[in-house]
Design a protein around this motif. Structure first.
Motif, PDB file in Angstrom:
ATOM      1  N   UNK A  26       0.847  -1.187   0.000  1.00  0.00           N
ATOM      2  CA  UNK A  26       0.000   0.000   0.000  1.00  0.00           C
ATOM      3  C   UNK A  26       0.884   1.239   0.000  1.00  0.00           C
ATOM      4  N   UNK A  27       0.439   2.343  -0.616  1.00  0.00           N
ATOM      5  CA  UNK A  27      -0.759   2.451  -1.438  1.00  0.00           C
ATOM      6  C   UNK A  27      -0.524   1.897  -2.835  1.00  0.00           C
ATOM      7  N   UNK A  28      -1.533   1.849  -3.667  1.00  0.00           N
ATOM      8  CA  UNK A  28      -1.378   1.419  -5.061  1.00  0.00           C
ATOM      9  C   UNK A  28      -0.817   2.559  -5.907  1.00  0.00           C
ATOM     10  N   UNK A  29      -1.255   3.763  -5.624  1.00  0.00           N
ATOM     11  CA  UNK A  29      -0.833   4.937  -6.377  1.00  0.00           C
ATOM     12  C   UNK A  29      -0.568   6.066  -5.394  1.00  0.00           C
ATOM     13  N   UNK A  30       0.377   6.950  -5.769  1.00  0.00           N
ATOM     14  CA  UNK A  30       0.605   8.120  -4.931  1.00  0.00           C
ATOM     15  C   UNK A  30       1.290   9.189  -5.773  1.00  0.00           C
ATOM     16  N   UNK A  31       0.845  10.434  -5.550  1.00  0.00           N
ATOM     17  CA  UNK A  31       1.511  11.579  -6.173  1.00  0.00           C
ATOM     18  C   UNK A  31       2.118  12.403  -5.049  1.00  0.00           C
TER      19      UNK A  31
ATOM     20  N   UNK B 141      12.686  -1.118  -7.809  1.00  0.00           N
ATOM     21  CA  UNK B 141      11.988  -0.123  -8.596  1.00  0.00           C
ATOM     22  C   UNK B 141      12.097  -0.496 -10.067  1.00  0.00           C
ATOM     23  N   UNK B 142      11.055  -0.159 -10.803  1.00  0.00           N
ATOM     24  CA  UNK B 142      11.038  -0.456 -12.237  1.00  0.00           C
ATOM     25  C   UNK B 142      10.626   0.806 -12.972  1.00  0.00           C
ATOM     26  N   UNK B 143      11.548   1.352 -13.742  1.00  0.00           N
ATOM     27  CA  UNK B 143      11.262   2.530 -14.544  1.00  0.00           C
ATOM     28  C   UNK B 143      10.713   2.085 -15.894  1.00  0.00           C
ATOM     29  N   UNK B 144       9.936   2.941 -16.562  1.00  0.00           N
ATOM     30  CA  UNK B 144       9.293   2.547 -17.823  1.00  0.00           C
ATOM     31  C   UNK B 144      10.284   1.973 -18.826  1.00  0.00           C
ATOM     32  N   UNK B 145       9.981   0.796 -19.343  1.00  0.00           N
ATOM     33  CA  UNK B 145      10.823   0.171 -20.357  1.00  0.00           C
ATOM     34  C   UNK B 145      12.152  -0.340 -19.829  1.00  0.00           C
ATOM     35  N   UNK B 146      12.307  -0.325 -18.515  1.00  0.00           N
ATOM     36  CA  UNK B 146      13.582  -0.730 -17.940  1.00  0.00           C
ATOM     37  C   UNK B 146      13.383  -1.964 -17.058  1.00  0.00           C
ATOM     38  N   UNK B 147      14.477  -2.533 -16.687  1.00  0.00           N
ATOM     39  CA  UNK B 147      14.412  -3.709 -15.818  1.00  0.00           C
ATOM     40  C   UNK B 147      14.197  -3.314 -14.361  1.00  0.00           C
ATOM     41  N   UNK B 148      14.199  -4.318 -13.528  1.00  0.00           N
ATOM     42  CA  UNK B 148      14.014  -4.117 -12.089  1.00  0.00           C
ATOM     43  C   UNK B 148      15.370  -3.874 -11.429  1.00  0.00           C
ATOM     44  N   UNK B 149      15.412  -2.868 -10.586  1.00  0.00           N
ATOM     45  CA  UNK B 149      16.655  -2.572  -9.863  1.00  0.00           C
ATOM     46  C   UNK B 149      16.413  -2.712  -8.360  1.00  0.00           C
TER      47      UNK B 149
ATOM     48  N   UNK C 142      13.339  12.098  -9.846  1.00  0.00           N
ATOM     49  CA  UNK C 142      14.025  10.866 -10.262  1.00  0.00           C
ATOM     50  C   UNK C 142      13.481   9.632  -9.555  1.00  0.00           C
ATOM     51  N   UNK C 143      12.687   9.836  -8.516  1.00  0.00           N
ATOM     52  CA  UNK C 143      12.107   8.702  -7.802  1.00  0.00           C
ATOM     53  C   UNK C 143      10.732   8.313  -8.345  1.00  0.00           C
ATOM     54  N   UNK C 144      10.300   8.995  -9.381  1.00  0.00           N
ATOM     55  CA  UNK C 144       9.080   8.583 -10.075  1.00  0.00           C
ATOM     56  C   UNK C 144       9.326   7.206 -10.684  1.00  0.00           C
ATOM     57  N   UNK C 145       8.520   6.231 -10.275  1.00  0.00           N
ATOM     58  CA  UNK C 145       8.767   4.861 -10.693  1.00  0.00           C
ATOM     59  C   UNK C 145       7.640   3.967 -10.175  1.00  0.00           C
TER      60      UNK C 145
ATOM     61  N   UNK D 145      11.458 -15.632  -5.670  1.00  0.00           N
ATOM     62  CA  UNK D 145      10.910 -14.415  -5.092  1.00  0.00           C
ATOM     63  C   UNK D 145       9.493 -14.191  -5.602  1.00  0.00           C
ATOM     64  N   UNK D 146       8.624 -13.822  -4.674  1.00  0.00           N
ATOM     65  CA  UNK D 146       7.233 -13.520  -5.002  1.00  0.00           C
ATOM     66  C   UNK D 146       7.008 -12.035  -4.810  1.00  0.00           C
ATOM     67  N   UNK D 147       6.357 -11.440  -5.798  1.00  0.00           N
ATOM     68  CA  UNK D 147       6.216  -9.993  -5.827  1.00  0.00           C
ATOM     69  C   UNK D 147       4.839  -9.532  -5.381  1.00  0.00           C
ATOM     70  N   UNK D 148       4.812  -8.346  -4.760  1.00  0.00           N
ATOM     71  CA  UNK D 148       3.562  -7.673  -4.482  1.00  0.00           C
ATOM     72  C   UNK D 148       3.040  -6.973  -5.718  1.00  0.00           C
ATOM     73  N   UNK D 149       1.862  -6.362  -5.631  1.00  0.00           N
ATOM     74  CA  UNK D 149       1.229  -5.753  -6.799  1.00  0.00           C
ATOM     75  C   UNK D 149       1.851  -4.438  -7.236  1.00  0.00           C
ATOM     76  N   UNK D 150       2.682  -3.830  -6.398  1.00  0.00           N
ATOM     77  CA  UNK D 150       3.377  -2.609  -6.788  1.00  0.00           C
ATOM     78  C   UNK D 150       2.694  -1.338  -6.310  1.00  0.00           C
ATOM     79  N   UNK D 151       3.518  -0.301  -6.193  1.00  0.00           N
ATOM     80  CA  UNK D 151       3.048   1.052  -5.899  1.00  0.00           C
ATOM     81  C   UNK D 151       3.570   1.962  -7.004  1.00  0.00           C
ATOM     82  N   UNK D 152       2.642   2.661  -7.661  1.00  0.00           N
ATOM     83  CA  UNK D 152       3.039   3.591  -8.736  1.00  0.00           C
ATOM     84  C   UNK D 152       3.166   4.976  -8.128  1.00  0.00           C
TER      85      UNK D 152
END
Lengths: 112, 117
Positions: A7-12, A36-44, A84-87, A101-108
């Motif tokens: 949580x949360x799913x989204x945040x600005x 973190x995963x940036x658009x079109x990029x791998x997971x870091x 730069x932390x937008x991800x 490894x099992x992943x959660x649904x992510x936070x945008x």
């Protein structure tokens, strides 16, 4: 079994604000990770934990902090948000260092 | 050389065909090998893992590992439109020492698979 929840799913956020991304797992996994995963990029990898009270830095830890007071919870703290932390942030857990490894649904997260 | 490289996509196959996804890794010390599926806007979902040389089958999925060639592959038989996604190869190396060793999971860049009816 809910698995890994985030949580949360989204945040600005505005630049300079702080927030905590929550992560909880109910699989009794000892290892937990933040990516973190940036658009079109791998997971870091940002931070990881091998058990309660033990955490260490991954590839991209700057600007983040973590704590692990229980087996279940592994929150990620952003102190002074920067664009730069937008991800998309994913939490993951595993049983043992070799385990899958099992992943959660992510936070945008968007920082403006 | 990238640590984990996947065959460049996108890959397009007709429904019912076999989709073949390939991955090579650079570190011979790698110990665990995974395939994740990621739908757009979703988190990676583990679909296969393999630790030993050879083949491992699970339903329509077969993972193949060849440590001598540092090569991992995923075959999807009877491909369905619902298989359309990005497939991520991931490899674990053990890093650190003592009580704080951890499995560093390194991901490839992903291969976009489209299964068309």
């Amino acid at each position: 079994n809910a698995g890994v929840t985030q949580t949360p799913k989204f945040r600005i956020l505005k630049i300079g604000q702080s927030m905590t991304l929550q992560c909880t797992q109910d699989m009794n996994h000892n290892y937990m990770y933040w990516y973190r995963q940036d658009p079109g990029m791998g997971l870091k990898l940002i931070y990881y934990s091998v058990g309660a009270g033990i955490t260490d830095k991954g590839e991209v830890p700057n600007g983040y902090n973590v704590s692990r007071s229980t087996t279940e919870d592994f929150p990620l703290r952003l102190e002074l948000a920067a664009p730069s932390q937008t991800s998309v942030y994913f939490c993951a857990s595993s049983y043992g260092e070799r385990g899958e490894q099992y992943f959660g649904p992510g936070t945008r997260l968007t920082v403006t | 050389q990238k640590e984990v490289e996947q065959n460049s996509g996108p890959l397009s196959v007709p429904e019912g065909a076999i989709a073949s996804l390939n991955c090579t890794y650079s570190d011979r010390g790698s110990q665990s090998f995974f395939w994740y599926r990621q739908y757009s806007g979703k988190s990676p979902e583990l679909i296969m893992f393999i630790y030993s040389n050879g083949d491992k089958e699970d339903g329509r999925f077969t993972a193949q590992l060849n440590k001598a060639s540092q090569y991992v592959s995923l075959l999807i038989r009877d491909s369905q439109p619902s298989d359309s996604a990005t497939y991520l190869c991931a490899v674990t190396m053990l890093l650190g020492a003592g009580g704080t060793s951890y499995g560093k999971l390194t991901f490839g860049q992903g291969t976009i698979l489209t299964v068309h009816p």
